[in-house]
Scaffold this active site. Structure first.
Site, PDB file in Angstrom:
ATOM      1  N   LYS A 236       0.839  -1.194   0.000  1.00  0.00           N
ATOM      2  CA  LYS A 236       0.000   0.000   0.000  1.00  0.00           C
ATOM      3  C   LYS A 236       0.878   1.250   0.000  1.00  0.00           C
ATOM      4  CE  LYS A 236      -3.227  -2.690   2.696  1.00  0.00           C
ATOM      5  NZ  LYS A 236      -3.523  -3.089   4.095  1.00  0.00           N
ATOM      6  N   GLU A 263     -10.650  -7.354   6.209  1.00  0.00           N
ATOM      7  CA  GLU A 263     -10.343  -6.876   4.869  1.00  0.00           C
ATOM      8  C   GLU A 263     -11.483  -7.273   3.934  1.00  0.00           C
ATOM      9  OE1 GLU A 263      -5.850  -7.774   4.463  1.00  0.00           O
ATOM     10  OE2 GLU A 263      -6.628  -7.891   2.424  1.00  0.00           O
ATOM     11  N   ASN A 278      -7.022  -9.636   9.620  1.00  0.00           N
ATOM     12  CA  ASN A 278      -5.666  -9.407  10.117  1.00  0.00           C
ATOM     13  C   ASN A 278      -5.732  -9.137  11.614  1.00  0.00           C
ATOM     14  OD1 ASN A 278      -4.313  -9.632   7.572  1.00  0.00           O
ATOM     15  ND2 ASN A 278      -5.247  -7.687   7.048  1.00  0.00           N
ATOM     16  N   ARG A 280      -3.912  -8.059  13.975  1.00  0.00           N
ATOM     17  CA  ARG A 280      -2.744  -7.307  14.450  1.00  0.00           C
ATOM     18  C   ARG A 280      -3.007  -5.818  14.225  1.00  0.00           C
ATOM     19  NH1 ARG A 280      -1.144  -5.997   9.133  1.00  0.00           N
ATOM     20  NH2 ARG A 280      -1.274  -7.792   7.781  1.00  0.00           N
ATOM     21  N   VAL A 283      -0.193  -1.214   9.613  1.00  0.00           N
ATOM     22  CA  VAL A 283       0.645  -0.057   9.310  1.00  0.00           C
ATOM     23  C   VAL A 283      -0.213   1.208   9.256  1.00  0.00           C
ATOM     24  CG1 VAL A 283       2.257   0.943   7.632  1.00  0.00           C
ATOM     25  CG2 VAL A 283       2.205  -1.530   7.972  1.00  0.00           C
ATOM     26  N   ARG A 325       2.750   6.657   2.695  1.00  0.00           N
ATOM     27  CA  ARG A 325       3.959   5.958   3.141  1.00  0.00           C
ATOM     28  C   ARG A 325       5.163   6.503   2.386  1.00  0.00           C
ATOM     29  NH1 ARG A 325       2.402  -0.364   4.143  1.00  0.00           N
ATOM     30  NH2 ARG A 325       0.175  -0.028   4.560  1.00  0.00           N
TER      31      ARG A 325
HETATM   32  C1  MV4 Z   1      -9.192 -10.867  -4.771  1.00  0.00           C
HETATM   33  C2  MV4 Z   1      -9.274  -9.907  -5.810  1.00  0.00           C
HETATM   34  C3  MV4 Z   1     -10.349 -10.015  -6.686  1.00  0.00           C
HETATM   35  N1  MV4 Z   1     -11.267 -11.004  -6.528  1.00  0.00           N
HETATM   36  N2  MV4 Z   1     -10.140 -11.819  -4.646  1.00  0.00           N
HETATM   37  C4  MV4 Z   1      -4.907  -9.561  -3.125  1.00  0.00           C
HETATM   38  C5  MV4 Z   1      -4.312  -9.729  -1.771  1.00  0.00           C
HETATM   39  C6  MV4 Z   1      -5.212 -10.611  -0.985  1.00  0.00           C
HETATM   40  N3  MV4 Z   1      -5.434 -10.060   0.328  1.00  0.00           N
HETATM   41  C7  MV4 Z   1      -6.469 -10.689  -1.792  1.00  0.00           C
HETATM   42  N4  MV4 Z   1      -6.245  -9.997  -3.029  1.00  0.00           N
HETATM   43  C8  MV4 Z   1      -7.228  -9.915  -3.961  1.00  0.00           C
HETATM   44  N5  MV4 Z   1      -8.205 -10.848  -3.869  1.00  0.00           N
HETATM   45  C9  MV4 Z   1     -11.139 -11.885  -5.535  1.00  0.00           C
HETATM   46  N6  MV4 Z   1     -12.039 -12.869  -5.420  1.00  0.00           N
HETATM   47  C10 MV4 Z   1      -8.302  -8.940  -5.902  1.00  0.00           C
HETATM   48  C11 MV4 Z   1      -7.258  -8.934  -4.993  1.00  0.00           C
HETATM   49  C12 MV4 Z   1      -6.287  -7.912  -5.191  1.00  0.00           C
HETATM   50  C13 MV4 Z   1      -6.072  -6.916  -4.259  1.00  0.00           C
HETATM   51  C14 MV4 Z   1      -6.774  -6.881  -3.062  1.00  0.00           C
HETATM   52  C15 MV4 Z   1      -6.540  -5.909  -2.128  1.00  0.00           C
HETATM   53  C16 MV4 Z   1      -5.592  -4.921  -2.400  1.00  0.00           C
HETATM   54  C17 MV4 Z   1      -4.902  -4.947  -3.553  1.00  0.00           C
HETATM   55  C18 MV4 Z   1      -5.115  -5.929  -4.508  1.00  0.00           C
HETATM   56  C19 MV4 Z   1      -4.394  -5.928  -5.709  1.00  0.00           C
HETATM   57  C20 MV4 Z   1      -4.606  -6.911  -6.609  1.00  0.00           C
HETATM   58  C21 MV4 Z   1      -5.536  -7.900  -6.356  1.00  0.00           C
END
Ligand code: MV4
Length: 440
Positions: A236, A263, A278, A280, A283, A325
């Site tokens: 981020k 999240e 999460n 915890r 950041v 950041r």
């Molecule tokens: C996803 C998504 C789209 N559809 N799940 C990336 C990190 C993990 N925490 C989950 N992530 C994602 N899951 C579905 N079903 C897109 C992401 C994702 C994303 C999520 C949060 C912040 C940035 C991201 C960047 C790319 C993809």
């Protein structure tokens, strides 16, 4: 309340936690690696214990050393910050075995939430909406029939993963077998477990998370959301609260239907889906602190000491907060970490400005840890004023000697798309051609 607490971290978060301890009149004991002997957190603490050589695996991640540092200095509790041992169930168990309070969840809760499939199952039972997909790990055949039902594109995710590691988009049936094998091999290599689960791909999506405090008596306080979609390679860069993409109805639904730190993915239609919990301090916690006036670290310490939340329900909020950041990264080398000597460090000051940092002029950023130098956190009455004030502060900030992400943040904050509030997690990739410094 405790009288002495060990801070099992370094950098800006160690400094942040030490400040909260001192405000509660608690003695702070720092730990440090040989690379951090001169670091600000060591100087601010009341005592400091060397825990090992520079590599984190031998110092900040060394469970016996960290436990020994707490035990020999008579600490009643350990605050882990984020990263390092903050989500390590074995560390929490070691604290419990040594009668030291871990400032965070129990080992059991931590293990359950670290398993993404189990976390999703528990959230489903609590009535929290999930992305349509498999209810657990699947074999290739089951992935194929489920994907046909869900319709492509779908995502394969590592059951043992999180934070985007071992994740693969599958665009159509023709790619499924190859992608499945690659993702399973990556998951095995990264986590020692090849298990995969399937989700429908949500795109475009915002990344929005809800901050929750829960005490040992079962009372819960929610502190609203943080918008975290401005990121590159799952790191981020800018966070804000409230999110310009969440309507007041969605906000209320996201806060009242759950309990924990959550999240979510948020679609353009205001549908939201739980993805991870999460357990915890994060950041980006200061943006929630600035809009609620609640000190999250102080509350964590009070809760760990068995005290009750003074307020429950939804915390009142005011104004708008933005966190930027500042990383030691080189835009000319695709934002590769760029440690080295900081010649000059001039922080921005004035109304509405907070800078959480451990950097000062003459400090040498060591190459062993993450590249976060500090977080500029800005509050103002509304979003346009907060953006202006953040730009004013970034203009005052001067770091020389090493390259940083300051210029990238300025370009993002000046962009029309950021001002409009209409952006998703693909903002930085899509804007690469428009934002000169963000180009790959
Ligand atoms: C996803 C998504 C789209 N559809 N799940 C990336 C990190 C993990 N925490 C989950 N992530 C994602 N899951 C579905 N079903 C897109 C992401 C994702 C994303 C999520 C949060 C912040 C940035 C991201 C960047 C790319 C993809």
């Amino acid at each position: 309340m405790f009288s002495r607490v060990l801070v099992a971290n370094r950098g800006e978060i160690a400094v942040r936690v030490i400040r909260a301890l001192h405000e509660l009149e608690i003695e702070a004991v720092a730990i440090y690696s040989t690379a951090d002997r001169e670091s600000m957190h060591v100087r601010l603490a009341d005592r400091a214990v060397a825990v090992g050589p520079a590599p984190a695996s031998q110092s900040y991640l060394n469970i016996p050393s960290v436990i020994a540092a707490a035990a020999t200095t008579g600490c009643e509790a350990i605050h882990p910050g984020y990263g390092f041992l903050a989500e390590n169930p074995a560390f929490v168990a070691a604290c419990e075995d040594n009668s030291i309070v871990f400032v965070g969840p129990t080992a059991d809760v931590m293990a359950r939430m670290g398993d993404k499939v189990q976390a999703k199952g528990e959230m489903a039972q609590a009535g929290v909406p999930l992305v349509p997909g498999s209810s657990g790990a699947v074999e290739l055949a089951e992935a194929r029939s489920l994907a046909a039902e869900l319709d492509y594109p779908i995502l394969l995710k590592a059951a043992a993963g999180g934070g985007g590691k071992g994740m693969r988009i599958v665009d159509g049936e023709a790619d499924l077998e190859g992608d499945f094998q690659t993702a399973a091999a990556e998951a095995e290599a990264a986590f020692g477990d090849p298990s995969l689960y399937v989700e429908k791909l949500v795109r475009p999506a915002r990344h929005v998370e809800i901050q929750v405090l829960a005490d040992a008596h079962g009372d819960v306080l929610t502190l609203g959301e943080r918008e975290c979609s401005i990121q590159r390679r799952h790191q981020k860069l800018i966070e804000e609260s409230p999110s310009p993409g969440v309507t007041s109805q969605t906000r209320e639904a996201m806060e009242t239907r759950n309990a924990g730190t959550f999240e979510f993915l948020l679609g353009p239609d205001q549908r939201f889906y739980f993805i991870e919990l999460n357990a915890r301090l994060q950041v980006e916690h200061p943006v929630s602190e600035l809009v609620t006036g609640i000190d999250l670290v102080r509350e964590q310490l009070r809760i760990a000491a068995g005290e009750s939340l003074t307020a429950t329900g939804r915390a009142p909020r005011r104004g708008h907060a933005i966190e930027v950041r500042i990383n030691a990264e080189d835009p000319a080398r695709n934002f590769a970490p760029a440690p080295g000597l900081v010649k000059e460090f001039r922080p921005p000051l004035g109304p509405g400005i907070r800078l959480d940092t451990f950097v000062e002029a003459g400090y040498t950023v060591p190459p062993f840890y993450d590249s976060l130098l500090g977080k500029l956190v800005v509050w103002d009455e509304d979003r346009p004023a907060a953006i202006s004030r953040t730009l004013r502060a970034l203009g005052e900030l001067s770091v020389t000697g090493i390259p940083t992400t300051r210029e990238l943040a300025i370009q993002v904050l000046r962009s029309e798309q950021f001002a409009s509030g209409r952006y998703s997690t693909s903002f930085l990739e899509e804007s690469g051609t428009r934002l000169a410094v963000a180009a790959e």
